[in-house]
Design a protein around this motif. Structure first.
Motif, PDB file in Angstrom:
ATOM      1  N   LYS A 156      23.554 -60.996  43.322  1.00  0.00           N
ATOM      2  CA  LYS A 156      24.788 -61.118  43.409  1.00  0.00           C
ATOM      3  C   LYS A 156      25.525 -61.936  43.850  1.00  0.00           C
ATOM      4  O   LYS A 156      26.667 -61.792  42.740  1.00  0.00           O
ATOM      5  N   SER A 157      25.225 -62.826  44.482  1.00  0.00           N
ATOM      6  CA  SER A 157      26.072 -63.834  44.366  1.00  0.00           C
ATOM      7  C   SER A 157      26.269 -64.812  43.316  1.00  0.00           C
ATOM      8  O   SER A 157      27.403 -65.084  42.973  1.00  0.00           O
ATOM      9  N   LEU A 158      25.508 -65.059  43.193  1.00  0.00           N
ATOM     10  CA  LEU A 158      25.540 -65.613  40.857  1.00  0.00           C
ATOM     11  C   LEU A 158      26.418 -64.336  40.541  1.00  0.00           C
ATOM     12  O   LEU A 158      27.351 -65.058  39.752  1.00  0.00           O
ATOM     13  N   GLN A 159      26.647 -63.387  40.243  1.00  0.00           N
ATOM     14  CA  GLN A 159      27.069 -62.453  39.949  1.00  0.00           C
ATOM     15  C   GLN A 159      28.632 -62.528  39.470  1.00  0.00           C
ATOM     16  O   GLN A 159      29.146 -62.363  38.855  1.00  0.00           O
ATOM     17  N   GLN A 160      28.890 -62.525  40.899  1.00  0.00           N
ATOM     18  CA  GLN A 160      30.026 -62.788  41.142  1.00  0.00           C
ATOM     19  C   GLN A 160      31.236 -64.024  41.170  1.00  0.00           C
ATOM     20  O   GLN A 160      31.853 -64.434  40.946  1.00  0.00           O
ATOM     21  N   GLN A 161      29.816 -65.414  40.837  1.00  0.00           N
ATOM     22  CA  GLN A 161      30.841 -66.395  40.971  1.00  0.00           C
ATOM     23  C   GLN A 161      31.134 -66.295  39.580  1.00  0.00           C
ATOM     24  O   GLN A 161      31.836 -66.826  38.509  1.00  0.00           O
ATOM     25  N   GLN A 162      29.709 -65.337  38.021  1.00  0.00           N
ATOM     26  CA  GLN A 162      30.303 -65.717  36.686  1.00  0.00           C
ATOM     27  C   GLN A 162      31.832 -64.921  36.559  1.00  0.00           C
ATOM     28  O   GLN A 162      32.006 -65.260  35.714  1.00  0.00           O
ATOM     29  N   GLN A 163      32.054 -63.638  37.226  1.00  0.00           N
ATOM     30  CA  GLN A 163      32.934 -62.644  37.019  1.00  0.00           C
ATOM     31  C   GLN A 163      34.008 -63.557  37.145  1.00  0.00           C
ATOM     32  O   GLN A 163      34.973 -63.461  36.649  1.00  0.00           O
ATOM     33  N   GLN A 164      33.926 -64.403  38.911  1.00  0.00           N
ATOM     34  CA  GLN A 164      35.680 -65.213  38.851  1.00  0.00           C
ATOM     35  C   GLN A 164      35.881 -66.339  37.885  1.00  0.00           C
ATOM     36  O   GLN A 164      36.587 -66.245  37.410  1.00  0.00           O
ATOM     37  N   GLN A 165      34.894 -67.056  37.333  1.00  0.00           N
ATOM     38  CA  GLN A 165      34.526 -68.179  36.117  1.00  0.00           C
ATOM     39  C   GLN A 165      35.193 -67.724  34.874  1.00  0.00           C
ATOM     40  O   GLN A 165      36.315 -68.344  34.249  1.00  0.00           O
ATOM     41  N   GLN A 166      34.904 -65.742  35.172  1.00  0.00           N
ATOM     42  CA  GLN A 166      35.335 -64.998  33.890  1.00  0.00           C
ATOM     43  C   GLN A 166      36.688 -64.936  33.913  1.00  0.00           C
ATOM     44  O   GLN A 166      37.291 -65.181  33.112  1.00  0.00           O
ATOM     45  N   GLN A 167      36.763 -64.952  35.253  1.00  0.00           N
ATOM     46  CA  GLN A 167      38.424 -63.966  34.845  1.00  0.00           C
ATOM     47  C   GLN A 167      39.297 -65.227  34.927  1.00  0.00           C
ATOM     48  O   GLN A 167      40.594 -65.572  34.545  1.00  0.00           O
ATOM     49  N   SER A 168      38.774 -66.811  35.736  1.00  0.00           N
ATOM     50  CA  SER A 168      39.827 -67.684  35.680  1.00  0.00           C
ATOM     51  C   SER A 168      39.420 -68.165  34.172  1.00  0.00           C
ATOM     52  O   SER A 168      40.602 -68.679  33.300  1.00  0.00           O
ATOM     53  N   ASN A 169      38.687 -68.546  32.715  1.00  0.00           N
ATOM     54  CA  ASN A 169      38.904 -68.481  32.448  1.00  0.00           C
ATOM     55  C   ASN A 169      39.773 -67.850  30.954  1.00  0.00           C
ATOM     56  O   ASN A 169      40.123 -68.297  30.390  1.00  0.00           O
ATOM     57  N   ASN A 170      40.213 -66.397  32.057  1.00  0.00           N
ATOM     58  CA  ASN A 170      41.051 -65.946  30.515  1.00  0.00           C
ATOM     59  C   ASN A 170      42.666 -65.596  31.049  1.00  0.00           C
ATOM     60  O   ASN A 170      43.583 -65.189  30.780  1.00  0.00           O
ATOM     61  N   LYS A 171      42.403 -66.784  32.138  1.00  0.00           N
ATOM     62  CA  LYS A 171      44.221 -67.252  33.313  1.00  0.00           C
ATOM     63  C   LYS A 171      44.038 -66.180  33.959  1.00  0.00           C
ATOM     64  O   LYS A 171      45.526 -65.619  33.514  1.00  0.00           O
ATOM     65  N   SER A 172      43.195 -64.348  33.898  1.00  0.00           N
ATOM     66  CA  SER A 172      43.598 -64.053  34.797  1.00  0.00           C
ATOM     67  C   SER A 172      43.752 -63.849  36.616  1.00  0.00           C
ATOM     68  O   SER A 172      43.057 -65.161  36.780  1.00  0.00           O
ATOM     69  N   MET A 173      45.421 -63.282  37.065  1.00  0.00           N
ATOM     70  CA  MET A 173      45.034 -63.097  38.925  1.00  0.00           C
ATOM     71  C   MET A 173      44.250 -62.779  39.065  1.00  0.00           C
ATOM     72  O   MET A 173      44.827 -62.662  40.438  1.00  0.00           O
ATOM     73  N   THR A 174      43.328 -61.771  38.858  1.00  0.00           N
ATOM     74  CA  THR A 174      43.166 -60.709  39.465  1.00  0.00           C
ATOM     75  C   THR A 174      42.709 -61.603  40.378  1.00  0.00           C
ATOM     76  O   THR A 174      41.304 -62.154  39.669  1.00  0.00           O
ATOM     77  N   MET A 175      42.062 -60.943  41.333  1.00  0.00           N
ATOM     78  CA  MET A 175      41.150 -61.886  43.101  1.00  0.00           C
ATOM     79  C   MET A 175      40.017 -60.973  42.904  1.00  0.00           C
ATOM     80  O   MET A 175      39.468 -60.520  44.256  1.00  0.00           O
ATOM     81  N   HIS A 176      39.829 -59.772  42.413  1.00  0.00           N
ATOM     82  CA  HIS A 176      39.351 -58.254  43.345  1.00  0.00           C
ATOM     83  C   HIS A 176      37.179 -59.169  43.184  1.00  0.00           C
ATOM     84  O   HIS A 176      36.866 -59.002  42.305  1.00  0.00           O
ATOM     85  N   VAL A 177      36.855 -58.488  43.655  1.00  0.00           N
ATOM     86  CA  VAL A 177      35.115 -59.286  43.980  1.00  0.00           C
ATOM     87  C   VAL A 177      34.418 -57.829  44.828  1.00  0.00           C
ATOM     88  O   VAL A 177      33.719 -58.357  45.594  1.00  0.00           O
ATOM     89  N   ASP A 178      34.921 -57.162  44.444  1.00  0.00           N
ATOM     90  CA  ASP A 178      34.708 -55.548  44.863  1.00  0.00           C
ATOM     91  C   ASP A 178      34.192 -55.621  46.045  1.00  0.00           C
ATOM     92  O   ASP A 178      32.759 -55.253  47.241  1.00  0.00           O
ATOM     93  N   GLY A 179      35.518 -55.671  47.099  1.00  0.00           N
ATOM     94  CA  GLY A 179      35.854 -55.593  48.330  1.00  0.00           C
ATOM     95  C   GLY A 179      34.461 -54.657  49.365  1.00  0.00           C
ATOM     96  O   GLY A 179      34.468 -54.999  50.439  1.00  0.00           O
ATOM     97  N   ASP A 180      34.609 -54.108  49.022  1.00  0.00           N
ATOM     98  CA  ASP A 180      34.473 -52.376  49.682  1.00  0.00           C
ATOM     99  C   ASP A 180      32.733 -52.209  49.096  1.00  0.00           C
ATOM    100  O   ASP A 180      32.147 -51.268  49.916  1.00  0.00           O
ATOM    101  N   GLU A 181      31.972 -53.364  48.028  1.00  0.00           N
ATOM    102  CA  GLU A 181      30.743 -53.076  48.373  1.00  0.00           C
ATOM    103  C   GLU A 181      29.721 -53.193  49.324  1.00  0.00           C
ATOM    104  O   GLU A 181      28.897 -52.411  49.210  1.00  0.00           O
ATOM    105  N   GLU A 182      29.643 -53.922  50.457  1.00  0.00           N
ATOM    106  CA  GLU A 182      29.047 -54.321  50.693  1.00  0.00           C
ATOM    107  C   GLU A 182      28.959 -52.844  52.139  1.00  0.00           C
ATOM    108  O   GLU A 182      28.331 -52.295  52.511  1.00  0.00           O
TER     109      GLU A 182
END
Length: 352
Positions: free
Chosen positions: A278-304
């Motif tokens: 899950k940690s690796l998946q979140q890192q990949q999502q954040q990296q993808q968002q960064s590459n797309n120049k997205s300002m969205t910081m959603h990391v499935d905060g209510d998942e836990e």
């Protein structure tokens, strides 16, 4: 065989760093100080086999001929022979193949096999590499033919299964029980992790049963010749993950899958693997968002807060295909592939 005068051979001979084979657990070793072996060597001037590293020379020419015929050696083939010994199979292989690469651990056997072809038409077709077959890097080959030390059979088979580029097939002399394990079917007593892993990646055929008296010295077990042909293309499975799952399930193959998976140690291991994934998946999502120049910081905060426990997830997977009360010893390849897919869907991963 009679000694020949020393001369410089033109056959290629490469010496590589080597480690001795492990002798633990061998089923076919005899005492290397066996008086009968010493007597045989003294009376016939034959080189003494070192049974501490699994040397049992195949002495029956008819068996050698049968093995080579079943291997279907072509004039264009480069053949890898593991453990050529004194060259009883090497010479007829050279007569049929384009070339033979002989991988031999024992320096005495290196000298013997080189002497065997010295000043013959086949001399230039032989390359001998001195080294440990398990740890040495194998060269390119089309076909593997080998009478291998039985205590390293598993290691050799797994190395063959992983070898690239792909070869046409391997024809191996192995202990009879090991041979039967390679092709054992679900529900049979010999069905095990080796059976499942081999059959995932290759087709195995039983070719020939070879009695003890065809060897010098005779081993303590019967032998068989098998053909292993890799599936091409290979199945689209991460073998490290696959083997991690199979190893876990066959650790107690007579227990139900639920009993195997619900132990505290297994639950802890799978939970740690799931968190890492899950940690690796979140890192990949954040990296993808960064590459797309997205300002969205959603990391499935209510998942836990909505996550199921690892035990609940396992119960759901086992109930999905009624695997709860089944045992690894009765599952076939399709069952294991379905299980692995279900585990992955739920974010559960394995390591070898």
């Amino acid at each position: 065989m009679p000694k020949s005068k020393k001369s410089r051979s033109s056959s290629s001979h490469h010496v590589a760093p080597a480690k001795p084979y492990s002798t633990g657990g061998s089923l076919n070793n005899n005492n290397k100080n066996n008086p009968s072996d010493r007597k045989l060597t003294a009376n016939t001037n034959l080189i003494a086999p070192n049974t501490s590293i699994g040397q049992h020379f195949l002495k029956n020419p008819a068996v050698v001929t049968s093995i080579i015929q079943k291997a279907a050696v072509k004039p264009t083939d480069v053949v890898l022979e593991i453990g050529p010994g004194t060259g009883n199979m090497t010479v007829p292989l050279l007569q049929r193949a384009k070339s033979v690469v002989a991988l031999e651990y024992d320096p005495r056997m290196v000298r013997e096999v080189l002497k065997r072809v010295q000043n013959s038409p086949e001399e230039h077709k032989l390359k001998v590499i001195q080294g440990d077959a398990i740890h040495s890097q194998w060269p390119f080959f089309d076909l593997c033919v080998a009478n291998i030390p039985y205590q390293i059979s598993s290691a050799i088979v797994f190395k063959l299964l992983a070898h690239r580029p792909m070869f046409r097939c391997a024809v191996l002399m192995v202990q009879e029980e090991f041979a039967l394990r390679l092709s054992a079917r679900p529900g049979e007593a010999l069905y095990c992790r080796l059976s499942v892993n081999t059959q995932l990646l290759a087709k195995v055929d039983q070719l020939l049963k070879v009695g003890k008296n065809n060897f010098r010295p005779p081993p303590k077990v019967e032998s068989r010749v098998v053909r292993i042909e890799l599936k091409n293309p290979p199945p689209p499975v991460n073998f490290v993950e696959w083997d991690g799952m199979i190893r876990l399930l066959f650790n107690r193959k007579n227990k139900t899958l639920r009993s195997v998976l619900m132990t505290k140690s297994t639950l802890k291991l799978l939970e740690e693997n799931r968190r890492t994934w899950k940690s690796l998946q979140q890192q990949q999502q954040q990296q993808q968002q960064s590459n797309n120049k997205s300002m969205t910081m959603h990391v499935d905060g209510d998942e836990e807060t909505t996550d199921e426990s690892i035990q609940q997830i396992l119960e759901k997977i086992l109930a999905r295909h009624e695997y709860k009360d089944k045992r690894a010893r009765n599952l076939d390849l399709d069952d294991f592939l379905q299980l692995l897919a279900d585990f992955h869907t739920e974010g559960i991963h394995f390591s070898a």
